[in-house]
Design an enzyme around this catalytic site. Structure first.
Site, mmCIF file in Angstrom:
data_model
loop_
_atom_site.group_PDB
_atom_site.id
_atom_site.type_symbol
_atom_site.label_atom_id
_atom_site.label_comp_id
_atom_site.label_asym_id
_atom_site.label_seq_id
_atom_site.Cartn_x
_atom_site.Cartn_y
_atom_site.Cartn_z
ATOM 1 N N ILE A 224 12.811 18.396 1.299
ATOM 2 C CA ILE A 224 13.898 18.999 0.538
ATOM 3 C C ILE A 224 14.998 17.941 0.524
ATOM 4 O O ILE A 224 15.385 17.414 1.567
ATOM 5 C CB ILE A 224 14.389 20.329 1.145
ATOM 6 C CG1 ILE A 224 15.541 20.911 0.316
ATOM 7 C CG2 ILE A 224 14.767 20.206 2.609
ATOM 8 C CD1 ILE A 224 15.940 22.335 0.718
ATOM 9 N N SER A 225 15.464 17.592 -0.662
ATOM 10 C CA SER A 225 16.372 16.456 -0.804
ATOM 11 C C SER A 225 17.693 16.676 -0.084
ATOM 12 O O SER A 225 18.150 17.804 0.096
ATOM 13 C CB SER A 225 16.648 16.178 -2.287
ATOM 14 O OG SER A 225 15.491 15.712 -2.938
ATOM 15 N N GLN A 226 18.294 15.566 0.302
ATOM 16 C CA GLN A 226 19.642 15.579 0.863
ATOM 17 C C GLN A 226 20.598 16.184 -0.160
ATOM 18 O O GLN A 226 20.546 15.843 -1.341
ATOM 19 C CB GLN A 226 20.036 14.134 1.174
ATOM 20 C CG GLN A 226 21.416 13.957 1.745
ATOM 21 C CD GLN A 226 21.730 12.473 1.966
ATOM 22 O OE1 GLN A 226 20.886 11.606 1.740
ATOM 23 N NE2 GLN A 226 22.945 12.203 2.388
ATOM 24 N N ARG B 6 20.728 27.301 0.612
ATOM 25 C CA ARG B 6 19.761 26.268 0.990
ATOM 26 C C ARG B 6 18.933 26.657 2.218
ATOM 27 O O ARG B 6 17.765 26.251 2.337
ATOM 28 C CB ARG B 6 20.500 24.944 1.241
ATOM 29 C CG ARG B 6 19.576 23.723 1.440
ATOM 30 C CD ARG B 6 20.387 22.434 1.479
ATOM 31 N NE ARG B 6 19.531 21.255 1.491
ATOM 32 C CZ ARG B 6 19.287 20.493 2.556
ATOM 33 N NH1 ARG B 6 19.845 20.810 3.717
ATOM 34 N NH2 ARG B 6 18.519 19.424 2.476
#
Length: 217
Positions: free
Chosen positions: A65-67, A39
């Site tokens: 950017i998603s959790q 990530r």
């Protein structure tokens, strides 16, 4: 292992995965995929120390950017089997697409922001991920490549786009957050027959809005 993904990064990912387990993620294949995708490479280098925290971060073009928990939760709801054809609406950083590839899916991903589309189209292959990337309006899906086993929407929709429901295979699953800008309900839509669908609700979330049209800049 490379300098771009070293033991420190792997240790940070393991702690992230352990945290996701505590928060209720049970699908071992999803946890394994989160544990593999680097990530930190999807974020600016200045964010390295935050890249494995369970929170969302801005990536430009008004997107995030998603959790990781949200990525894991949506991926778990999809119930992906290897080699299934999956449409992702809202490529964003490409992180969710990489997780889907790690799950063994044949991934088709569509992004309305040309800036993000170009970035991901070149970046993902550089780190070993090869989804089919498209620039276009997510509300329309990808009818030329339908039907899909699974469809994932990574932005909050005010309503469920009919085109996406119609691009599901019978027995297929659509995972989509539905609601107003500041709150959505995670829904799973299962196509039972040609013209019959059933839906389930899986709690509240907050996503950036799913917008119509494209941004050519």
């Amino acid at each position: 292992m490379t300098e771009f993904d070293n033991l420190r990064h792997q240790g940070m990912r393991k702690r992230l995965v352990d945290g996701l387990k505590i928060k209720g993620i049970r699908d071992e294949s999803v946890l394994a995929a989160i544990g593999k995708v680097p990530r930190h490479l999807f974020m600016e280098s200045s964010f390295l120390n935050f890249s494995y925290k369970d929170q969302a971060f801005p990536i430009g073009a008004g997107q995030t950017i998603s959790q990781p928990y949200t990525v894991a939760f949506q991926s778990q709801l999809l119930q992906i089997q290897k080699n299934e054809k999956v449409l992702e609406v809202g490529t964003g950083s490409g992180y969710q697409a990489a997780v889907l590839v790690e799950l063994g899916a044949k991934v088709f991903t569509i992004e309305r922001q040309k800036e993000l589309f170009r970035k991901v189209q070149s970046f993902l292959p550089e780190i070993g991920y090869h989804p089919a990337c498209f620039f276009g309006d997510g509300y329309e899906g990808l009818p030329a490549f339908a039907p899909f086993d699974k469809i994932l929407v990574t932005a909050g929709a005010p309503l469920i786009p009919v085109a996406l429901k119609e691009q599901l295979k019978i027995g297929g699953r659509l995972v989509i957050p539905v609601g107003k800008d500041n709150h959505q309900e995670m829904q799973v839509i299962v196509r039972v027959s040609e013209d019959e669908y059933k839906s389930e609700k899986h709690g509240g979330f907050v996503f950036v809005p799913l917008l119509k049209g494209v941004v050519n800049i």
